[in-house]
Design a protein around this motif. Structure first.
Motif, mmCIF file in Angstrom:
data_model
loop_
_atom_site.group_PDB
_atom_site.id
_atom_site.type_symbol
_atom_site.label_atom_id
_atom_site.label_comp_id
_atom_site.label_asym_id
_atom_site.label_seq_id
_atom_site.Cartn_x
_atom_site.Cartn_y
_atom_site.Cartn_z
ATOM 1 N N ASP A 83 0.714 -1.339 -0.009
ATOM 2 C CA ASP A 83 -0.040 0.068 0.216
ATOM 3 C C ASP A 83 0.724 1.381 0.011
ATOM 4 O O ASP A 83 0.449 2.315 -0.274
ATOM 5 C CB ASP A 83 -0.803 -0.013 1.278
ATOM 6 N N TYR A 84 2.286 0.913 0.223
ATOM 7 C CA TYR A 84 3.127 2.225 0.490
ATOM 8 C C TYR A 84 4.354 1.956 0.252
ATOM 9 O O TYR A 84 4.868 0.773 0.698
ATOM 10 C CB TYR A 84 2.772 3.296 1.714
ATOM 11 N N VAL A 85 5.478 2.793 0.137
ATOM 12 C CA VAL A 85 6.815 2.657 0.248
ATOM 13 C C VAL A 85 7.304 3.773 0.957
ATOM 14 O O VAL A 85 7.041 4.774 0.657
ATOM 15 C CB VAL A 85 7.388 2.497 -1.139
ATOM 16 N N VAL A 86 8.224 3.350 1.961
ATOM 17 C CA VAL A 86 8.659 4.721 2.616
ATOM 18 C C VAL A 86 10.145 4.608 2.819
ATOM 19 O O VAL A 86 11.017 3.596 2.505
ATOM 20 C CB VAL A 86 8.299 4.601 4.306
ATOM 21 N N ASN A 87 10.874 6.034 3.144
ATOM 22 C CA ASN A 87 12.215 6.243 3.131
ATOM 23 C C ASN A 87 13.083 5.828 2.111
ATOM 24 O O ASN A 87 14.117 5.034 2.258
ATOM 25 C CB ASN A 87 12.695 5.633 4.698
ATOM 26 N N TYR A 88 12.852 6.096 0.862
ATOM 27 C CA TYR A 88 13.769 6.008 -0.104
ATOM 28 C C TYR A 88 14.352 7.360 -0.728
ATOM 29 O O TYR A 88 13.675 8.453 -0.342
ATOM 30 C CB TYR A 88 13.181 5.238 -1.554
ATOM 31 N N HIS A 89 15.505 7.102 -1.270
ATOM 32 C CA HIS A 89 16.142 8.292 -2.000
ATOM 33 C C HIS A 89 15.884 8.977 -3.213
ATOM 34 O O HIS A 89 15.568 7.974 -4.180
ATOM 35 C CB HIS A 89 17.523 8.187 -1.733
ATOM 36 N N THR A 90 15.549 10.225 -3.139
ATOM 37 C CA THR A 90 15.404 10.708 -4.652
ATOM 38 C C THR A 90 16.288 11.887 -4.443
ATOM 39 O O THR A 90 16.853 12.556 -3.720
ATOM 40 C CB THR A 90 13.734 11.335 -4.558
ATOM 41 N N LYS A 91 16.074 12.568 -5.877
ATOM 42 C CA LYS A 91 17.145 13.726 -6.241
ATOM 43 C C LYS A 91 16.389 14.480 -7.061
ATOM 44 O O LYS A 91 15.829 14.101 -8.086
ATOM 45 C CB LYS A 91 18.508 13.210 -6.926
ATOM 46 N N THR A 92 16.496 15.761 -7.023
ATOM 47 C CA THR A 92 16.032 17.035 -7.637
ATOM 48 C C THR A 92 16.787 17.336 -8.861
ATOM 49 O O THR A 92 17.919 16.587 -8.962
ATOM 50 C CB THR A 92 15.653 18.042 -6.876
ATOM 51 N N VAL A 93 16.144 18.031 -9.837
ATOM 52 C CA VAL A 93 17.043 18.427 -10.992
ATOM 53 C C VAL A 93 18.239 19.077 -10.722
ATOM 54 O O VAL A 93 19.378 18.963 -11.306
ATOM 55 C CB VAL A 93 16.101 19.205 -12.079
ATOM 56 N N SER A 94 18.226 20.012 -9.774
ATOM 57 C CA SER A 94 19.442 20.647 -9.243
ATOM 58 C C SER A 94 20.462 19.747 -8.489
ATOM 59 O O SER A 94 21.219 20.304 -7.841
ATOM 60 C CB SER A 94 18.965 21.902 -8.375
ATOM 61 N N GLY A 95 20.052 18.511 -8.298
ATOM 62 C CA GLY A 95 21.011 17.561 -7.372
ATOM 63 C C GLY A 95 20.740 17.478 -6.122
ATOM 64 O O GLY A 95 21.326 16.938 -5.050
ATOM 65 N N ARG A 96 19.437 18.227 -5.399
ATOM 66 C CA ARG A 96 19.094 18.183 -4.010
ATOM 67 C C ARG A 96 18.742 16.713 -3.465
ATOM 68 O O ARG A 96 17.707 16.410 -4.364
ATOM 69 C CB ARG A 96 17.851 19.170 -3.740
ATOM 70 N N GLU A 97 19.138 16.224 -2.387
ATOM 71 C CA GLU A 97 18.731 14.785 -2.318
ATOM 72 C C GLU A 97 17.612 14.806 -1.107
ATOM 73 O O GLU A 97 17.676 15.857 -0.012
ATOM 74 C CB GLU A 97 19.958 14.193 -1.403
ATOM 75 N N LEU A 98 16.491 14.078 -1.283
ATOM 76 C CA LEU A 98 15.525 14.047 -0.630
ATOM 77 C C LEU A 98 14.958 12.643 0.184
ATOM 78 O O LEU A 98 15.709 11.775 -0.707
ATOM 79 C CB LEU A 98 14.167 14.585 -1.268
#
Length: 224
Positions: free
Chosen positions: A71-86
């Motif tokens: 039903d959901y996935v939590v706490n995986y890493h993403t990166k914005t176009v400018s390289g900001r990690e979330l």
């Protein structure tokens, strides 16, 4: 926007106020295609606008049909176009037939917390290093020191120690207890102080001569 997805907007507004400006919340609608799936966004961190396409993560979810298993996935890493990690988490919005209609995605910038964590860990390392150095260099590990303002304070503290907290006001010392107190004071060098014998005699309500006998007993113990 799909009516079922639209009902999530008040929840997104609610969460955005609670989680604050360092957390972006996005609503994705897949019912009209993936090219313009982003239909609502609060606290924009990913630099996207409404009408932005689905991400590669969305494509992977659809291809693998992960939403059928979870039903959901939590706490995986993403990166914005400018390289900001979330740090990201996604909730799968499905209909009664278990078809994926869209996703509610939460993307958090934890850089401030990570910086604080690193600073805290660095401070702990510095403190640990300081104490380790002091312990390594110390040749007096078994020495402790207590500060007393008067000789009477030292007598009182020693009596409390030897009687396990009992006060002379409510407790009469036995002879052995008195000798134990004199022994402790003797070992501390108390009787090097001026009028020390008179002070302990006054406390015990005894004569100076009796205290000298106790001291002699303690000295004899050391010789034996």
């Amino acid at each position: 926007m799909n009516p079922q997805l639209k009902s999530y907007i008040p929840i997104i507004d609610f969460l955005s106020l609670i989680l604050g400006n360092d957390t972006e919340i996005v609503l994705q609608d897949f019912t009209k295609g993936l090219d313009h799936s982003l239909v609502y966004i609060k606290n924009n961190l990913s630099e996207r606008e409404i009408g932005a396409p689905a991400t590669d993560f969305v494509l992977d979810v659809l291809k693998s049909k992960l939403y059928k298993e979870k039903d959901y996935v939590v706490n995986y890493h993403t990166k914005t176009v400018s390289g900001r990690e979330l740090y990201s988490s996604s909730f799968f919005i499905k209909n009664e037939q278990e078809q994926l209609l869209g996703m509610l995605c939460i993307n958090s910038d934890k850089s401030k917390l990570l910086s604080l964590k690193r600073l805290f860990e660095s401070s702990l390392e510095t403190i640990d290093s300081l104490f380790q150095t002091e312990e390594t260099n110390s040749s007096t590990k078994d020495i402790t020191e207590n500060f007393y303002s008067t000789p009477e304070n030292l007598i009182e503290a020693t009596i409390l120690q030897e009687t396990q907290g009992l006060s002379l006001g409510t407790y009469n010392l036995t002879k052995n207890e008195k000798i134990a107190i004199v022994r402790s004071l003797y070992q501390k060098g108390f009787f090097e102080l001026k009028d020390s014998v008179s002070k302990i005699a006054e406390t015990f309500r005894m004569s100076d001569v009796s205290i000298y006998k106790y001291i002699q007993t303690v000295r004899q113990e050391k010789q034996d």
